[in-house]
Design a protein around this motif. Structure first.
Motif, short mmCIF file in Angstrom:
data_model
loop_
_atom_site.label_atom_id
_atom_site.label_comp_id
_atom_site.label_asym_id
_atom_site.label_seq_id
_atom_site.Cartn_x
_atom_site.Cartn_y
_atom_site.Cartn_z
N ARG A 34 0.83 -1.21 0.00
CA ARG A 34 0.00 0.00 0.00
C ARG A 34 0.87 1.26 0.00
NH1 ARG A 34 -5.24 -1.03 -1.60
NH2 ARG A 34 -6.16 -2.73 -0.38
N GLY A 35 1.95 1.21 -0.77
CA GLY A 35 2.83 2.36 -0.92
C GLY A 35 3.84 2.54 0.18
N LYS A 36 3.89 1.64 1.15
CA LYS A 36 4.79 1.78 2.29
C LYS A 36 5.87 0.70 2.25
CE LYS A 36 1.02 3.65 5.06
NZ LYS A 36 1.52 5.05 4.98
N GLU A 93 -4.72 3.38 6.79
CA GLU A 93 -4.20 3.09 8.12
C GLU A 93 -5.31 3.20 9.16
OE1 GLU A 93 0.14 4.37 8.82
OE2 GLU A 93 -0.65 5.92 7.48
N ILE A 94 -5.13 2.48 10.24
CA ILE A 94 -6.05 2.55 11.37
C ILE A 94 -5.20 2.67 12.62
CG2 ILE A 94 -6.18 0.04 11.69
CD1 ILE A 94 -9.16 0.43 12.36
N SER A 95 -5.66 3.48 13.57
CA SER A 95 -4.85 3.71 14.76
C SER A 95 -5.75 4.09 15.92
CB SER A 95 -3.83 4.84 14.51
OG SER A 95 -4.50 6.05 14.18
N GLY A 96 -5.15 4.20 17.10
CA GLY A 96 -5.86 4.66 18.29
C GLY A 96 -7.01 3.75 18.66
N PRO A 97 -8.11 4.34 19.18
CA PRO A 97 -9.26 3.53 19.61
C PRO A 97 -9.87 2.69 18.49
CG PRO A 97 -9.40 5.76 20.49
CD PRO A 97 -8.28 5.77 19.51
N ARG A 98 -9.80 3.16 17.26
CA ARG A 98 -10.35 2.39 16.15
C ARG A 98 -9.54 1.11 15.93
NH1 ARG A 98 -13.74 4.63 12.49
NH2 ARG A 98 -12.68 3.64 10.73
N ALA A 99 -8.22 1.23 16.01
CA ALA A 99 -7.37 0.04 15.87
C ALA A 99 -7.60 -0.92 17.03
CB ALA A 99 -5.90 0.45 15.79
N ALA A 100 -7.77 -0.36 18.22
CA ALA A 100 -8.02 -1.21 19.39
C ALA A 100 -9.34 -1.95 19.26
CB ALA A 100 -8.02 -0.36 20.66
N LEU A 101 -10.35 -1.30 18.71
CA LEU A 101 -11.65 -1.96 18.49
C LEU A 101 -11.51 -3.10 17.50
CD1 LEU A 101 -14.55 0.65 18.15
CD2 LEU A 101 -14.23 -1.11 19.91
N PHE A 102 -10.81 -2.85 16.40
CA PHE A 102 -10.64 -3.87 15.37
C PHE A 102 -9.90 -5.07 15.95
CE2 PHE A 102 -8.12 -5.33 11.53
CZ PHE A 102 -9.16 -6.04 10.98
N GLU A 103 -8.85 -4.82 16.71
CA GLU A 103 -8.10 -5.93 17.30
C GLU A 103 -8.96 -6.70 18.31
OE1 GLU A 103 -3.63 -6.88 18.76
OE2 GLU A 103 -4.40 -4.88 19.23
N ALA A 104 -9.77 -5.98 19.08
CA ALA A 104 -10.64 -6.64 20.06
C ALA A 104 -11.61 -7.58 19.36
CB ALA A 104 -11.40 -5.60 20.87
N ALA A 105 -12.16 -7.15 18.23
CA ALA A 105 -13.07 -8.02 17.49
C ALA A 105 -12.36 -9.27 17.00
CB ALA A 105 -13.67 -7.25 16.31
N LEU A 106 -11.14 -9.11 16.50
CA LEU A 106 -10.38 -10.27 16.03
C LEU A 106 -10.06 -11.23 17.17
CD1 LEU A 106 -7.84 -8.52 13.62
CD2 LEU A 106 -9.85 -9.86 12.96
N VAL A 107 -9.66 -10.68 18.32
CA VAL A 107 -9.31 -11.51 19.47
C VAL A 107 -10.52 -12.30 19.97
CG1 VAL A 107 -8.65 -11.40 21.92
CG2 VAL A 107 -7.35 -10.12 20.20
N SER A 108 -11.69 -11.67 19.95
CA SER A 108 -12.87 -12.26 20.59
C SER A 108 -13.35 -13.55 19.94
CB SER A 108 -14.02 -11.24 20.60
OG SER A 108 -14.49 -10.99 19.29
N ALA A 109 -13.06 -13.74 18.67
CA ALA A 109 -13.63 -14.88 17.95
C ALA A 109 -12.62 -15.95 17.59
CB ALA A 109 -14.33 -14.37 16.67
N VAL A 110 -11.46 -15.96 18.27
CA VAL A 110 -10.42 -16.90 17.83
C VAL A 110 -10.80 -18.36 18.00
CG1 VAL A 110 -8.48 -15.31 18.13
CG2 VAL A 110 -9.25 -16.68 20.08
N ASP A 111 -11.59 -18.69 19.02
CA ASP A 111 -11.84 -20.10 19.29
C ASP A 111 -13.18 -20.28 19.98
OD1 ASP A 111 -11.42 -22.84 19.55
OD2 ASP A 111 -10.22 -22.66 21.37
N HIS A 112 -13.82 -21.43 19.72
CA HIS A 112 -15.04 -21.77 20.45
C HIS A 112 -15.10 -23.25 20.74
CE1 HIS A 112 -19.54 -21.53 21.28
NE2 HIS A 112 -18.95 -20.71 22.14
N GLY A 113 -13.93 -23.89 20.79
CA GLY A 113 -13.88 -25.27 21.23
C GLY A 113 -14.18 -26.30 20.15
#
Length: 259
Positions: free
Chosen positions: A26-28, A51-71
């Motif tokens: 993406r040009g970087k 790019e995403i940063s700050g509270p928006r990045a934290a929200l995105f990461e939280a969503a990814l973390v929340s669904a990693v596993d369900h047994g």
């Protein structure tokens, strides 16, 4: 002289530019990203092109973390663990699990975003007819609400909504979709005479909608998230061993309905 680009133009991308000794995403320059950009931020940059940063990045990461596993009772995880006992490689184990994700298992987040945006367009007074129209088209289940296992509440959803509320207070997101999700939850509780809490799909859909994601990406991001659990369970099963394990122990048989 006519310049022929029929080969180079066969694939067109804004994601990566590369030549020997140079990789730009993406040009970087990739070397500037390594060590300075988190994995969740990298996913967002490549997929969304910004790019995403700050509270928006934290929200995105939280969503990814929340669904990693369900047994292992989750089809994607169970299939991966069974595949791991069949002599295939770890990547094939992961592919087996990911290929279990579809409209029913893994698709509710995409459906929930679509529903939220229909509710947004209809306005507060249009919520009941919007839900009725959804049921007429898709069946009685409202995506993102209720859970067959987690009762009375899916422990992931309240935490995710609290993070959305905090981000909204900081001005990082509007909070509008969290309001729509809670309005649906309240309506379903009144309709059924008992709580029908938002589940993980509904809560992550709130986050992805708040961040401006197209609905189909909720399914894609869920697959990215769940691939972590698939990898963990697949590797664990390989370490445990076992051969040709099926969905139940061999002493349990199926029901034969024939003559």
């Amino acid at each position: 002289m006519t310049v022929r680009n029929d080969v180079s133009d066969w694939w067109r991308t804004r994601i990566i530019d590369m030549e020997p000794g140079r990789i730009h995403l993406r040009g970087k320059p990739v070397q500037d990203l390594i060590g300075n950009t988190g994995f969740a931020e990298m996913i967002w940059l490549l997929v969304m092109g910004e790019e995403i940063s700050g509270p928006r990045a934290a929200l995105f990461e939280a969503a990814l973390v929340s669904a990693v596993d369900h047994g292992p009772q989750a089809p994607s995880i169970g299939a991966a663990r069974m595949a791991a006992t069949c002599g295939i490689g770890l990547q094939s184990v992961m592919a087996t699990g990911l290929n279990m994700l579809g409209d029913v298992h893994g698709g509710a987040g995409e459906q929930a975003i679509t529903l939220y945006r229909q509710c947004e367009a209809a306005g507060p007074d249009g919520l009941p007819p919007t839900l009725n129209a959804w049921r007429a088209d898709h069946g009685r289940f409202i995506p993102g609400f209720g859970h067959r296992f987690h009762k009375p509440v899916d422990p992931r959803a309240p935490r995710l909504l609290a993070l959305v509320d905090a981000a909204a207070e900081a001005g990082a997101v509007s909070g509008a979709y969290a309001g729509i999700g809670r309005a649906i939850e309240s309506h379903l509780a009144k309709e059924r005479g008992k709580p029908v809490p938002m589940n993980i799909d509904g809560a992550t859909a709130v986050i992805y909608a708040e961040l401006g994601c197209p609905a189909p990406l909720a399914r894609g991001f869920f697959g990215l998230s769940r691939s972590v659990g698939i990898l963990a369970h697949g590797w664990e099963q390989m370490e445990q061993g076992g051969r040709n394990k099926g969905p139940t122990p061999p002493e349990y048989r199926w029901t034969y309905d024939g003559d």
